[in-house]
Motif scaffolding. Structure first.
Motif, PDB file in Angstrom:
ATOM      1  N   VAL A   1       0.854  -1.194   0.000  1.00 39.51           N
ATOM      2  CA  VAL A   1       0.000   0.000   0.000  1.00 39.51           C
ATOM      3  C   VAL A   1       0.887   1.240   0.000  1.00 39.51           C
ATOM      4  N   ALA A   2       0.872   1.982  -1.098  1.00 36.95           N
ATOM      5  CA  ALA A   2       1.714   3.170  -1.239  1.00 36.95           C
ATOM      6  C   ALA A   2       1.288   3.925  -2.490  1.00 36.95           C
ATOM      7  N   PRO A   3       1.548   5.243  -2.518  1.00 41.88           N
ATOM      8  CA  PRO A   3       1.251   6.001  -3.732  1.00 41.88           C
ATOM      9  C   PRO A   3       2.022   5.413  -4.917  1.00 41.88           C
ATOM     10  N   PRO A   4       1.490   5.486  -6.139  1.00 41.16           N
ATOM     11  CA  PRO A   4       0.259   6.181  -6.527  1.00 41.16           C
ATOM     12  C   PRO A   4      -0.969   5.272  -6.574  1.00 41.16           C
ATOM     13  N   HIS A   5      -0.842   4.024  -6.119  1.00 42.12           N
ATOM     14  CA  HIS A   5      -1.928   3.048  -6.258  1.00 42.12           C
ATOM     15  C   HIS A   5      -3.064   3.373  -5.286  1.00 42.12           C
ATOM     16  N   ARG A   6      -4.301   3.262  -5.768  1.00 44.53           N
ATOM     17  CA  ARG A   6      -5.432   3.723  -4.967  1.00 44.53           C
ATOM     18  C   ARG A   6      -6.504   2.664  -4.732  1.00 44.53           C
ATOM     19  N   SER A   7      -6.322   1.447  -5.247  1.00 37.36           N
ATOM     20  CA  SER A   7      -7.329   0.403  -5.020  1.00 37.36           C
ATOM     21  C   SER A   7      -6.641  -0.920  -4.700  1.00 37.36           C
ATOM     22  N   TYR A   8      -7.154  -1.597  -3.661  1.00 39.28           N
ATOM     23  CA  TYR A   8      -6.510  -2.795  -3.138  1.00 39.28           C
ATOM     24  C   TYR A   8      -7.549  -3.835  -2.735  1.00 39.28           C
ATOM     25  N   VAL A   9      -7.076  -5.069  -2.607  1.00 37.69           N
ATOM     26  CA  VAL A   9      -7.844  -6.144  -1.984  1.00 37.69           C
ATOM     27  C   VAL A   9      -7.063  -6.589  -0.761  1.00 37.69           C
ATOM     28  N   VAL A  10      -7.717  -6.606   0.387  1.00 43.54           N
ATOM     29  CA  VAL A  10      -7.087  -7.052   1.633  1.00 43.54           C
ATOM     30  C   VAL A  10      -7.728  -8.374   2.024  1.00 43.54           C
ATOM     31  N   GLY A  11      -6.941  -9.441   2.006  1.00 45.27           N
ATOM     32  CA  GLY A  11      -7.462 -10.761   2.333  1.00 45.27           C
ATOM     33  C   GLY A  11      -7.883 -10.864   3.788  1.00 45.27           C
ATOM     34  N   SER A  12      -8.460 -12.000   4.122  1.00 44.33           N
ATOM     35  CA  SER A  12      -8.924 -12.230   5.492  1.00 44.33           C
ATOM     36  C   SER A  12      -7.724 -12.544   6.374  1.00 44.33           C
ATOM     37  N   THR A  13      -7.144 -11.501   6.942  1.00 42.57           N
ATOM     38  CA  THR A  13      -5.918 -11.647   7.716  1.00 42.57           C
ATOM     39  C   THR A  13      -6.194 -12.304   9.067  1.00 42.57           C
ATOM     40  N   LEU A  14      -5.162 -12.918   9.608  1.00 45.79           N
ATOM     41  CA  LEU A  14      -5.250 -13.547  10.923  1.00 45.79           C
ATOM     42  C   LEU A  14      -4.493 -12.747  11.977  1.00 45.79           C
ATOM     43  N   ARG A  15      -3.970 -11.590  11.583  1.00 47.73           N
ATOM     44  CA  ARG A  15      -3.243 -10.742  12.523  1.00 47.73           C
ATOM     45  C   ARG A  15      -3.347  -9.294  12.050  1.00 47.73           C
ATOM     46  N   SER A  16      -3.371  -8.377  12.988  1.00 50.55           N
ATOM     47  CA  SER A  16      -3.502  -6.966  12.639  1.00 50.55           C
ATOM     48  C   SER A  16      -2.244  -6.458  11.939  1.00 50.55           C
ATOM     49  N   PHE A  17      -2.397  -5.342  11.227  1.00 51.39           N
ATOM     50  CA  PHE A  17      -1.245  -4.669  10.626  1.00 51.39           C
ATOM     51  C   PHE A  17      -1.486  -3.167  10.694  1.00 51.39           C
ATOM     52  N   MET A  18      -0.434  -2.391  10.428  1.00 49.53           N
ATOM     53  CA  MET A  18      -0.506  -0.945  10.570  1.00 49.53           C
ATOM     54  C   MET A  18      -0.457  -0.259   9.209  1.00 49.53           C
ATOM     55  N   VAL A  19      -1.157   0.870   9.123  1.00 50.03           N
ATOM     56  CA  VAL A  19      -1.110   1.741   7.953  1.00 50.03           C
ATOM     57  C   VAL A  19      -0.763   3.140   8.442  1.00 50.03           C
ATOM     58  N   ARG A  20       0.195   3.784   7.771  1.00 42.95           N
ATOM     59  CA  ARG A  20       0.678   5.097   8.198  1.00 42.95           C
ATOM     60  C   ARG A  20       0.229   6.159   7.196  1.00 42.95           C
ATOM     61  N   SER A  21      -0.299   7.246   7.713  1.00 41.49           N
ATOM     62  CA  SER A  21      -0.747   8.349   6.868  1.00 41.49           C
ATOM     63  C   SER A  21      -0.138   9.653   7.350  1.00 41.49           C
ATOM     64  N   ILE A  22       0.168  10.525   6.401  1.00 42.94           N
ATOM     65  CA  ILE A  22       0.622  11.876   6.727  1.00 42.94           C
ATOM     66  C   ILE A  22      -0.296  12.839   5.990  1.00 42.94           C
ATOM     67  N   GLY A  23      -1.106  13.565   6.739  1.00 43.46           N
ATOM     68  CA  GLY A  23      -2.055  14.476   6.124  1.00 43.46           C
ATOM     69  C   GLY A  23      -3.406  13.821   5.902  1.00 43.46           C
ATOM     70  N   TRP A  24      -4.306  14.580   5.319  1.00 42.77           N
ATOM     71  CA  TRP A  24      -5.693  14.176   5.105  1.00 42.77           C
ATOM     72  C   TRP A  24      -5.781  12.891   4.291  1.00 42.77           C
ATOM     73  N   ARG A  25      -6.594  11.933   4.778  1.00 42.18           N
ATOM     74  CA  ARG A  25      -6.853  10.697   4.050  1.00 42.18           C
ATOM     75  C   ARG A  25      -8.343  10.384   4.099  1.00 42.18           C
ATOM     76  N   HIS A  26      -8.850   9.873   2.989  1.00 38.05           N
ATOM     77  CA  HIS A  26     -10.263   9.506   2.873  1.00 38.05           C
ATOM     78  C   HIS A  26     -10.312   8.173   2.135  1.00 38.05           C
ATOM     79  N   VAL A  27     -10.833   7.145   2.806  1.00 45.65           N
ATOM     80  CA  VAL A  27     -10.826   5.787   2.266  1.00 45.65           C
ATOM     81  C   VAL A  27     -12.233   5.212   2.352  1.00 45.65           C
ATOM     82  N   VAL A  28     -12.665   4.506   1.299  1.00 45.01           N
ATOM     83  CA  VAL A  28     -13.946   3.808   1.330  1.00 45.01           C
ATOM     84  C   VAL A  28     -13.710   2.353   0.950  1.00 45.01           C
ATOM     85  N   GLY A  29     -14.641   1.493   1.353  1.00 46.88           N
ATOM     86  CA  GLY A  29     -14.448   0.090   1.030  1.00 46.88           C
ATOM     87  C   GLY A  29     -15.690  -0.740   1.261  1.00 46.88           C
TER      88      GLY A  29
END
Length: 295
Positions: A90-118
């Motif tokens: 997950v990183a610029p410039p890509h804007r669409s992803y599929v996140v599988g059914s994970t068995l453990r949490s993970f972190m996402v880091r943002s700097i500045g305004w972010r707006h995500v839908v899913g």
């Protein structure tokens, strides 16, 4: 995360923590904000919820993404964030992803305004909507284009183009128009419905009886279609309920909370929570209050 799913297009968005925003309100929130709504009725058997999160323009924010027993379609209406660990893709410039059914949490880091839908796809909805079983996606985080091919660009454009505050509605409309690519597994679909109705607290023998198959046949369908056992799926559903309920647990003890959610004792609860979250319930509670958490 707000516990109750609102009817789709109900007119208000209820976010975390405690904010209530009208859909016409385009102001950026001053704190991390999350909302989810029920999917359109036609997709209710395949999608658990439509969701939206907004992260304020207040420097760097790290958000923990928790397992939710679903496969998520993720679209950045704003610039993308930066994923960590298994989500490093997950990183610029890509804007669409599929996140599988994970068995453990993970972190996402943002700097500045972010707006995500899913959209959180239930196991039985992955094959009809994406054309392959959830087992193939597994726990991976992938570019949407690598999963559904050239359709990804069209779907991304449908979601992102237009007023940002209607992006989630555009995603729902696009999914309703999607041609069914493969038939859903009826046994898995029925079993998932029963597990979710019981918040993950249903014995496998009872679950198999509820869909009129043997436990062995039930497990075979889950392994072939979902990639995990029915028992593991049930544990994830219970964990998802726990994550939602921690925000409103009040001043009760962790032991009481554990028993109320079907764990044999506090130690069982803490061990399973750490297995999926990577941190203890108390650490998660503190983290959620200060940084915001999605699942």
């Amino acid at each position: 995360m707000h516990e109750r799913l609102h009817e789709f297009d109900s007119g208000i968005l209820v976010g975390q923590p405690g904010a209530v925003l009208a859909k016409s309100d385009r102001h950026r929130p001053s704190e991390t904000w999350y909302n989810e709504v029920a999917p359109p009725p036609r997709l209710a058997g395949w999608i658990a919820s439509m969701w939206e999160t907004r992260i304020p323009e207040l420097g760097e924010a790290r958000v923990r993404i928790m397992p939710n027993a679903c496969v998520d379609l993720v679209f950045y209406v704003s610039d993308p964030s930066w994923g960590e660990g298994p989500a490093a893709i997950v990183a610029p410039p890509h804007r669409s992803y599929v996140v599988g059914s994970t068995l453990r949490s993970f972190m996402v880091r943002s700097i500045g305004w972010r707006h995500v839908v899913g959209a959180s796809l239930l196991p039985a909805g992955v094959a009809p909507l994406l054309g392959l079983p959830a087992r193939v996606i597994g726990e991976s985080v992938a570019f949407l284009r690598d999963v559904i091919g050239k359709r990804a660009a069209e779907l991304e454009q449908q979601v992102i183009d237009g007023p940002p505050d209607r992006a989630m509605q555009r995603l729902a409309a696009a999914l309703q128009e999607t041609r069914v690519l493969r038939q859903a597994d009826g046994i898995v679909e029925q079993a998932v419905r029963l597990v979710r109705r019981a918040h993950g607290r249903k014995r496998i023998d009872d679950l198999a009886a509820g869909v009129n198959v043997s436990p062995r046949r039930l497990e075979r369908h889950f392994t072939e279609q979902v990639g995990i056992s029915a028992k593991t799926f049930s544990r994830l559903v219970r964990f998802d309920r726990v994550v939602r309920d921690i925000a409103t647990r009040g001043n009760g003890s962790w032991a009481q909370f554990a028993l109320a959610h079907g764990y044999t004792d506090q130690a069982h609860f803490i061990n399973e929570f750490k297995e999926f979250a990577g941190i203890t319930p108390a650490q998660f509670e503190r983290e959620a209050l200060t940084t915001g958490t999605d699942n």
